[in-house]
Design an enzyme around this catalytic site. Structure first.
Site, short mmCIF file in Angstrom:
data_model
loop_
_atom_site.label_atom_id
_atom_site.label_comp_id
_atom_site.label_asym_id
_atom_site.label_seq_id
_atom_site.Cartn_x
_atom_site.Cartn_y
_atom_site.Cartn_z
N LYS A 182 -11.51 -5.18 -3.09
CA LYS A 182 -12.32 -3.96 -3.21
C LYS A 182 -11.66 -2.94 -4.13
O LYS A 182 -12.31 -2.13 -4.76
CB LYS A 182 -12.47 -3.30 -1.84
CG LYS A 182 -13.29 -4.10 -0.87
CD LYS A 182 -13.31 -3.44 0.51
CE LYS A 182 -12.65 -4.35 1.52
NZ LYS A 182 -13.25 -4.45 2.81
N LYS A 236 0.83 -1.21 0.00
CA LYS A 236 0.00 0.00 0.00
C LYS A 236 0.86 1.25 0.00
O LYS A 236 0.56 2.22 -0.69
CB LYS A 236 -0.93 0.02 1.22
CG LYS A 236 -2.11 -0.93 1.08
CD LYS A 236 -3.09 -0.75 2.22
CE LYS A 236 -4.12 -1.86 2.19
NZ LYS A 236 -4.88 -1.99 3.43
N LYS A 291 -5.76 -11.45 -6.17
CA LYS A 291 -6.92 -11.76 -5.32
C LYS A 291 -8.07 -10.82 -5.64
O LYS A 291 -7.86 -9.67 -6.04
CB LYS A 291 -6.54 -11.69 -3.84
CG LYS A 291 -6.43 -10.30 -3.29
CD LYS A 291 -6.40 -10.25 -1.77
CE LYS A 291 -6.29 -8.77 -1.39
NZ LYS A 291 -6.11 -8.48 -0.01
#
Ligand code: TYM
Length: 339
Positions: free
Chosen positions: A206, A119, A203
């Site tokens: 969101k 991130k 994966k």
């Protein structure tokens, strides 16, 4: 599966309210197990809104998503009579225990978390907050605050769970046995990682491309369309080969989890058939599996006072445990415990 005697052992888990709808990865990787564990553990499940702050949400959207997430837990089968369902920010001990844990967590140790590294690489130095860095320590506090023995999550949380275990062991080594319960990850291999429908090597997430995910509250038409448009692999034969046929393997995993049939059984059923057959049938299976979920979520959201009552009662029950466990840990650190 755990026996009846496990009912005095606890399970804890949480999901972030960062979207209007949970996706199929959240459901198959975590929520489905949450529901099943209720017959063998005392379960504590949380809408972890403090974690969601690390992505800087709009306050009104956050408030609304907290409720929508809680309604989806209930729609999936979290039973507020048996389990504790609460909003993380209603129990201040989460933040308080995080501080104590911060003071025994190495800076390098936290910096090694791959989710943080990924991130922060995406956000760049200016976009990374101390909160994002501290995220796994808050997660450890969530778990240790309830003396949780098991933590049902998907594969992507394994490393965070390892940190929680390390911190629990450190607490026991420094402050005496019995300071913390060392938690175990509960990860069901077959659904630990559901993949993106458009990129079956990543994966389902969101933050992925919308056409790669199935949102649980999507309209039936959208669910069917996305499954039918899923990327499949070269060749024509339906076989179970996750390495060489990740697209088909992902569809078979989803199909298997929704029906209880094993992938091998499905491969037999589809012998001689085309990828298209599998997709059409899976689209029907998913639409029918998610229809009651969508209807129940709408019912819970249509009755705000019932939802409030469930969440208030959950917060009161969670607070009782959290206050006691925090008090025990804080005392051992030598800091005072609020009256
Ligand atoms: P979150 O909100 O990102 O995801 C919620 C749960 O869904 C699982 N999951 C998946 N499982 C299989 N395949 C996928 N594609 C997939 N995507 C998500 C996640 O593993 C997770 O179980 N840090 C946690 C929230 C948290 C927590 C906790 C969990 C906060 N405190 C304490 C357990 C215990 C998270 O980000 O989950």
């Amino acid at each position: 599966m755990a026996g009846v005697s496990e009912l005095n052992r606890r399970a804890f888990s949480g999901i972030q309210p960062t979207a209007d709808s949970l996706h199929l990865g959240n459901y198959l990787g975590a929520l489905k197990q949450w529901v099943e564990l209720q017959s063998s553990f005392q379960c504590v499940y949380s809408v972890v809104d403090l974690h969601a702050l690390t992505v800087g949400p709009d306050p009104a959207a956050l408030r609304q998503r907290v409720r929508a997430t809680a309604a989806q837990f209930l729609a999936a089968g979290v039973d507020p009579e048996r389990s504790i369902l609460f909003i993380q920010s209603q129990v201040p001990e989460h933040a308080m225990l995080t501080w104590l844990l911060n003071c025994i967590t190495g800076f390098g140790e936290a910096g090694r978390m791959t989710q943080f590294k990924d991130k922060s690489a995406r956000l760049g130095e200016k976009g990374v907050t101390v909160g994002l860095f501290d995220y796994p320590v808050l997660m450890a506090a969530d778990i240790l605050l309830y003396d949780a023995h098991v933590v049902p999550v998907g594969e992507d949380q394994r490393q965070h769970l390892e940190l929680s275990r390390d911190l629990a062991e450190r607490l026991n080594a420094r402050y005496g046995e019995g300071t913390a319960v060392v938690p175990e990850a509960y990860i069901v291999k077959s659904t630990a990682k559901i993949y993106d429908l458009q990129d079956p090597t990543a994966k389902m997430s969101k933050t992925g491309h919308p056409s790669g995910i199935i949102e649980l509250l999507d309209e039936p038409k959208v669910i069917a369309k996305r499954i039918k448009a899923a990327v499949t692999d070269s060749g024509m034969e339906i076989t179970w080969d996750p390495e060489n046929k990740p697209g088909i393997a992902n569809l078979l995993s989803i199909y298997s989890a929704l029906t209880g049939k094993s992938p091998q059984q499905l491969v037999q059923e589809y012998e001689g058939k085309m990828y298209g057959h599998l997709k059409v049938d899976l689209a029907d299976v998913a639409v029918e599996a998610l229809r009651p979920f969508r209807e129940k979520t709408a019912l819970f959201l249509a009755d705000p006072s019932q939802l409030d009552a469930i969440l208030d009662q959950g917060a009161a029950r969670a607070s009782e445990i959290a206050r006691q466990v925090y008090g025990r840990v804080a005392q051992r650190f030598g800091v005072s415990v609020p009256r």
